[in-house]
Design a protein around this motif. Structure first.
Motif, PDB file in Angstrom:
ATOM      1  N   ALA A 133       0.822  -1.213   0.000  1.00 24.98           N
ATOM      2  CA  ALA A 133       0.000   0.000   0.000  1.00 24.98           C
ATOM      3  C   ALA A 133       0.850   1.254   0.000  1.00 24.98           C
ATOM      4  O   ALA A 133       0.539   2.235  -0.696  1.00 24.98           O
ATOM      5  CB  ALA A 133      -0.934  -0.011   1.209  1.00 24.98           C
ATOM      6  N   HIS A 141      -3.496   3.776  -6.776  1.00 22.86           N
ATOM      7  CA  HIS A 141      -4.511   4.133  -5.782  1.00 22.86           C
ATOM      8  C   HIS A 141      -5.861   4.343  -6.462  1.00 22.86           C
ATOM      9  O   HIS A 141      -6.904   3.924  -5.946  1.00 22.86           O
ATOM     10  CB  HIS A 141      -4.097   5.402  -5.030  1.00 22.86           C
ATOM     11  N   ILE A 167      -5.570  -5.680   1.411  1.00 27.83           N
ATOM     12  CA  ILE A 167      -4.975  -4.509   2.063  1.00 27.83           C
ATOM     13  C   ILE A 167      -5.722  -4.168   3.346  1.00 27.83           C
ATOM     14  O   ILE A 167      -5.109  -3.946   4.404  1.00 27.83           O
ATOM     15  CB  ILE A 167      -4.975  -3.300   1.108  1.00 27.83           C
TER      16      ILE A 167
END
Length: 246
Positions: A133, A141, A167
């Motif tokens: 991430a 993103h 995530i």
């Protein structure tokens, strides 16, 4: 022959269990790897030569276990490993975690009091947050926000599909943000040429753990950590931890 265990969550987990004396050595593999990898198979042969109890397994969505890889997450795979260790072993356990398996090991050590030692091989705790991430580009993103997934290249075969669930679930299982219990003797092994897990991760883990913890850096070793010299170092680390567990 491969055996199978159904977990409390209804997943079918493939495993190989070698009978022998304890403490039981449990090998936990990495992200998208399986129990047929070099380290797992080598350590099983090593355990058999010592008359040592040994367990290797495939998380759900990996190897011969049920499920699809892209549907899984850290919490699922930790549940799979916890179910296998709880159902298939007795007495003290030494966890040997490779890459993501190091993260899984630390989660299990907080849940299973019988875990009394740990060998980490390029251990990668919290990697979904601190590596994946944190490394997303603005475009990635946007892709994650729009499609719920990002495709990342891999040096080990097909690209990785990283899902929003992976995530977000990873954020619920971080281990480097809160204190961890003393899990007995710990030996960490890390290659300086590892392009997947930087040595700073090993140093951070060294500082985070308490008790008898040592880190060995191996110049030139990559993330696989599976050439003959590295395999010998893993054996030596396991032997040292087993001796100190006695």
């Amino acid at each position: 022959m491969t055996d199978f265990l159904e977990t409390p969550q209804g997943r079918r987990i493939a495993y190989h269990l070698t009978a022998g004396k304890g403490p039981v050595v449990v090998f936990l593999g990495g992200f998208k790897s399986d129990m047929g990898g070099t380290k797992a198979v080598h350590l099983e042969a090593w355990a058999k030569s010592r008359g040592r109890a040994f367990l290797r397994l495939d998380y759900s969505g990996h190897g011969q276990s049920s499920g699809e890889f892209e549907e899984g997450a850290i919490g699922d795979w930790a549940e799979d490993a916890e179910a296998a260790v709880s159902a298939l072993t007795e007495g003290p356990v030494l966890l040997v975690g490779s890459s993501m398996g190091g993260w899984i090991s630390l989660l299990l050590a907080q849940r299973i009091a019988r875990v009394a030692g740990f060998v980490g091989i390029a251990a990668a705790p919290d990697f979904t947050e601190d590596s994946m991430a944190a490394g997303f580009s603005p475009q990635q993103h946007d892709e994650m926000e729009r499609w719920g997934r990002v495709v990342l290249p891999s040096d080990y075969g097909a690209p990785y599909v990283i899902t929003r669930r992976l995530i977000e679930d990873g954020r619920n299982h971080l281990v480097l943000r809160e204190p961890l219990r003393d899990i007995g003797p710990v030996r960490l092994l890390q290659g300086t040429a590892d392009e997947d897990v930087d040595r700073t991760v090993a140093l951070r883990l060294l500082d985070h753990l308490t008790g008898d913890v040592r880190l060995t850096l191996v110049r030139g070793a990559d993330h696989r950590f599976s050439d003959p010299d590295c395999l010998a170092l893993i054996e030596a680390a396991i032997d040292e931890v087993l001796e100190r567990m006695a």
